[in-house]
Motif scaffolding. Sequence first.
Motif, PDB file in Angstrom:
ATOM      1  N   HIS A 183       0.820  -1.205   0.000  1.00 25.79           N
ATOM      2  CA  HIS A 183       0.000   0.000   0.000  1.00 25.79           C
ATOM      3  C   HIS A 183       0.858   1.262   0.000  1.00 25.79           C
ATOM      4  CE1 HIS A 183      -3.214  -2.819   1.277  1.00 25.79           C
ATOM      5  NE2 HIS A 183      -3.963  -2.008   0.552  1.00 25.79           N
ATOM      6  N   GLU A 184       1.978   1.216   0.707  1.00 24.88           N
ATOM      7  CA  GLU A 184       2.877   2.372   0.718  1.00 24.88           C
ATOM      8  C   GLU A 184       3.412   2.656  -0.686  1.00 24.88           C
ATOM      9  OE1 GLU A 184       5.887   1.510   3.564  1.00 24.88           O
ATOM     10  OE2 GLU A 184       4.559   1.748   5.300  1.00 24.88           O
ATOM     11  N   ARG A 185       3.739   1.589  -1.403  1.00 26.55           N
ATOM     12  CA  ARG A 185       4.257   1.758  -2.767  1.00 26.55           C
ATOM     13  C   ARG A 185       3.207   2.385  -3.672  1.00 26.55           C
ATOM     14  NH1 ARG A 185       7.232  -4.112  -3.782  1.00 26.55           N
ATOM     15  NH2 ARG A 185       9.074  -3.729  -2.460  1.00 26.55           N
ATOM     16  N   VAL A 186       1.968   1.917  -3.530  1.00 28.30           N
ATOM     17  CA  VAL A 186       0.889   2.450  -4.370  1.00 28.30           C
ATOM     18  C   VAL A 186       0.587   3.889  -3.993  1.00 28.30           C
ATOM     19  CG1 VAL A 186      -1.524   2.204  -5.048  1.00 28.30           C
ATOM     20  CG2 VAL A 186      -0.126   0.161  -4.669  1.00 28.30           C
ATOM     21  N   HIS A 187       0.463   4.143  -2.692  1.00 27.73           N
ATOM     22  CA  HIS A 187       0.069   5.470  -2.232  1.00 27.73           C
ATOM     23  C   HIS A 187       1.161   6.511  -2.440  1.00 27.73           C
ATOM     24  CE1 HIS A 187      -3.178   3.715   0.692  1.00 27.73           C
ATOM     25  NE2 HIS A 187      -3.385   3.421  -0.578  1.00 27.73           N
ATOM     26  N   SER A 188       2.406   6.080  -2.561  1.00 29.69           N
ATOM     27  CA  SER A 188       3.496   7.033  -2.746  1.00 29.69           C
ATOM     28  C   SER A 188       3.520   7.605  -4.154  1.00 29.69           C
ATOM     29  CB  SER A 188       4.849   6.375  -2.453  1.00 29.69           C
ATOM     30  OG  SER A 188       5.106   5.331  -3.383  1.00 29.69           O
ATOM     31  N   GLY A 189       2.803   6.960  -5.070  1.00 31.97           N
ATOM     32  CA  GLY A 189       2.736   7.474  -6.441  1.00 31.97           C
ATOM     33  C   GLY A 189       1.856   8.707  -6.507  1.00 31.97           C
ATOM     34  N   ASP A 190       2.192   9.594  -7.401  1.00 34.46           N
ATOM     35  CA  ASP A 190       1.440  10.836  -7.536  1.00 34.46           C
ATOM     36  C   ASP A 190       0.312  10.726  -8.555  1.00 34.46           C
ATOM     37  OD1 ASP A 190       3.076  12.138  -5.714  1.00 34.46           O
ATOM     38  OD2 ASP A 190       4.548  12.649  -7.263  1.00 34.46           O
ATOM     39  N   GLY A 191       0.163   9.535  -9.140  1.00 34.04           N
ATOM     40  CA  GLY A 191      -0.854   9.399 -10.166  1.00 34.04           C
ATOM     41  C   GLY A 191      -0.423  10.162 -11.405  1.00 34.04           C
ATOM     42  N   GLY A 192      -1.353  10.841 -12.036  1.00 32.90           N
ATOM     43  CA  GLY A 192      -1.017  11.639 -13.211  1.00 32.90           C
ATOM     44  C   GLY A 192      -1.397  10.944 -14.501  1.00 32.90           C
ATOM     45  N   MET A 193      -0.867  11.433 -15.593  1.00 30.96           N
ATOM     46  CA  MET A 193      -1.241  10.912 -16.899  1.00 30.96           C
ATOM     47  C   MET A 193      -0.594   9.550 -17.157  1.00 30.96           C
ATOM     48  SD  MET A 193      -3.255  13.210 -17.902  1.00 30.96           S
ATOM     49  CE  MET A 193      -3.578  12.533 -19.530  1.00 30.96           C
ATOM     50  N   CYS A 194      -1.297   8.712 -17.866  1.00 26.12           N
ATOM     51  CA  CYS A 194      -0.760   7.424 -18.294  1.00 26.12           C
ATOM     52  C   CYS A 194      -1.297   7.137 -19.693  1.00 26.12           C
ATOM     53  CB  CYS A 194      -1.131   6.308 -17.311  1.00 26.12           C
ATOM     54  SG  CYS A 194      -2.896   6.108 -17.044  1.00 26.12           S
ATOM     55  N   ARG A 195      -0.890   6.033 -20.260  1.00 31.08           N
ATOM     56  CA  ARG A 195      -1.226   5.731 -21.645  1.00 31.08           C
ATOM     57  C   ARG A 195      -2.739   5.691 -21.879  1.00 31.08           C
ATOM     58  NH1 ARG A 195       0.793   0.108 -24.017  1.00 31.08           N
ATOM     59  NH2 ARG A 195      -0.710  -0.572 -22.443  1.00 31.08           N
ATOM     60  N   ASN A 196      -3.471   5.167 -20.910  1.00 31.11           N
ATOM     61  CA  ASN A 196      -4.910   5.011 -21.081  1.00 31.11           C
ATOM     62  C   ASN A 196      -5.703   6.001 -20.233  1.00 31.11           C
ATOM     63  OD1 ASN A 196      -4.730   2.806 -22.890  1.00 31.11           O
ATOM     64  ND2 ASN A 196      -4.246   1.465 -21.171  1.00 31.11           N
ATOM     65  N   GLY A 197      -5.166   7.200 -20.065  1.00 28.71           N
ATOM     66  CA  GLY A 197      -5.894   8.196 -19.278  1.00 28.71           C
ATOM     67  C   GLY A 197      -5.042   8.699 -18.135  1.00 28.71           C
ATOM     68  N   TYR A 198      -5.623   8.726 -16.945  1.00 27.33           N
ATOM     69  CA  TYR A 198      -4.854   9.161 -15.780  1.00 27.33           C
ATOM     70  C   TYR A 198      -5.364   8.450 -14.536  1.00 27.33           C
ATOM     71  CZ  TYR A 198      -8.788  12.306 -14.612  1.00 27.33           C
ATOM     72  OH  TYR A 198     -10.017  12.820 -14.300  1.00 27.33           O
ATOM     73  N   SER A 199      -4.600   8.543 -13.456  1.00 23.94           N
ATOM     74  CA  SER A 199      -4.977   7.854 -12.222  1.00 23.94           C
ATOM     75  C   SER A 199      -4.728   8.744 -11.018  1.00 23.94           C
ATOM     76  CB  SER A 199      -4.189   6.544 -12.073  1.00 23.94           C
ATOM     77  OG  SER A 199      -2.800   6.819 -11.959  1.00 23.94           O
ATOM     78  N   MET A 200      -5.383   8.405  -9.910  1.00 24.85           N
ATOM     79  CA  MET A 200      -5.208   9.092  -8.638  1.00 24.85           C
ATOM     80  C   MET A 200      -4.994   8.026  -7.565  1.00 24.85           C
ATOM     81  SD  MET A 200      -8.423  11.739  -9.069  1.00 24.85           S
ATOM     82  CE  MET A 200      -8.261  12.425  -7.425  1.00 24.85           C
ATOM     83  N   THR A 201      -4.073   8.266  -6.642  1.00 28.73           N
ATOM     84  CA  THR A 201      -3.817   7.297  -5.585  1.00 28.73           C
ATOM     85  C   THR A 201      -4.155   7.883  -4.224  1.00 28.73           C
ATOM     86  OG1 THR A 201      -1.489   7.995  -5.375  1.00 28.73           O
ATOM     87  CG2 THR A 201      -1.979   6.197  -6.913  1.00 28.73           C
ATOM     88  N   ALA A 202      -4.417   6.982  -3.254  1.00 34.56           N
ATOM     89  CA  ALA A 202      -4.739   7.370  -1.878  1.00 34.56           C
ATOM     90  C   ALA A 202      -5.847   8.419  -1.855  1.00 34.56           C
ATOM     91  CB  ALA A 202      -3.492   7.882  -1.157  1.00 34.56           C
ATOM     92  N   VAL A 203      -6.971   8.096  -2.505  1.00 35.03           N
ATOM     93  CA  VAL A 203      -8.087   9.032  -2.616  1.00 35.03           C
ATOM     94  C   VAL A 203      -9.071   8.827  -1.462  1.00 35.03           C
ATOM     95  CG1 VAL A 203      -9.965   9.866  -4.077  1.00 35.03           C
ATOM     96  CG2 VAL A 203      -7.869   8.968  -5.124  1.00 35.03           C
ATOM     97  N   THR A 204      -9.335   9.888  -0.713  1.00 33.54           N
ATOM     98  CA  THR A 204     -10.295   9.819   0.384  1.00 33.54           C
ATOM     99  C   THR A 204     -11.710   9.803  -0.185  1.00 33.54           C
ATOM    100  OG1 THR A 204      -8.820  11.018   1.882  1.00 33.54           O
ATOM    101  CG2 THR A 204     -11.153  10.956   2.464  1.00 33.54           C
ATOM    102  N   LEU A 205     -12.519   8.849   0.267  1.00 34.43           N
ATOM    103  CA  LEU A 205     -13.888   8.689  -0.221  1.00 34.43           C
ATOM    104  C   LEU A 205     -14.871   8.676   0.946  1.00 34.43           C
ATOM    105  CD1 LEU A 205     -13.208   5.771  -2.733  1.00 34.43           C
ATOM    106  CD2 LEU A 205     -13.522   8.176  -3.320  1.00 34.43           C
ATOM    107  N   TYR A 206     -16.109   9.029   0.669  1.00 34.69           N
ATOM    108  CA  TYR A 206     -17.121   9.029   1.728  1.00 34.69           C
ATOM    109  C   TYR A 206     -18.507   8.927   1.111  1.00 34.69           C
ATOM    110  CZ  TYR A 206     -17.427  13.860   0.173  1.00 34.69           C
ATOM    111  OH  TYR A 206     -17.542  14.975  -0.611  1.00 34.69           O
TER     112      TYR A 206
END
Length: 221
Positions: free
Chosen positions: A46-69
């Motif tokens: 989880h630390e490895r995943v959450h340490s990423g900043d997300g951003g643009m990728c080949r198939n769009g973009y991603s966000m990590t460690a997103v707070t949801l409610y």
Amino acid sequence: MKSCNSRSVNIRAIQHFLYCPRRFGLLEINVDWAENASVVMGNIIHERVHSGDGGMCRNGYSMTAVTLYNDELDIYGVSDCIEFSPDKNGDYIGRDGKRYTVTLVEYKPTRPKDGEISLPDSVQVFAQKLCADKVFGCNCKGAVYYADVRKRTVLPFDSEYEKYYKLVEGLISQMRDILESGEIPLRKKGQHCGGCSLENVCMPKCDSYSVKENIRQMLAE
């Protein structure tokens, strides 16, 4: 509308409750904590995943460690990763005005031995979906990535939505009852505790009593 006396439920606690209601109570009421190899492995992933900043990728973009409610269900949590894939038929419109399909991806260290979908894993992601659908105003898809086999399992939320919703709703109600009572459930009969990091907290091991050793100690004094 939620009750004024309701207790917010953390989505991550659903897995603990499914594994063992007593473990859930020890963690959430007693605030007990202990780690074993499985817990540490999961934390590292989880630390490895959450340490990423997300951003643009080949198939769009991603966000990590997103707070949801979800205010209606009074649940909250953090999603490992949310992917936004360009799709002309997608139901989420980004800030750029383009349409996207939204997918929640949860990362787990090991895939179930039978290779099938893990109920605790899929329920956790579905609870995240109930939050993300509200936050992003769309119908999120869900998947679990198992690190040991480096494969992603797509979850059947579209075809089994009602089943998952009723299950999550029932679990949240049971968990909230325990939180409001403040009483830690008893250990279930036949509960397998070998892989639980709280085994020694739940059932402390006592040294066996020896009359002979006790007398020897008395004579030594």
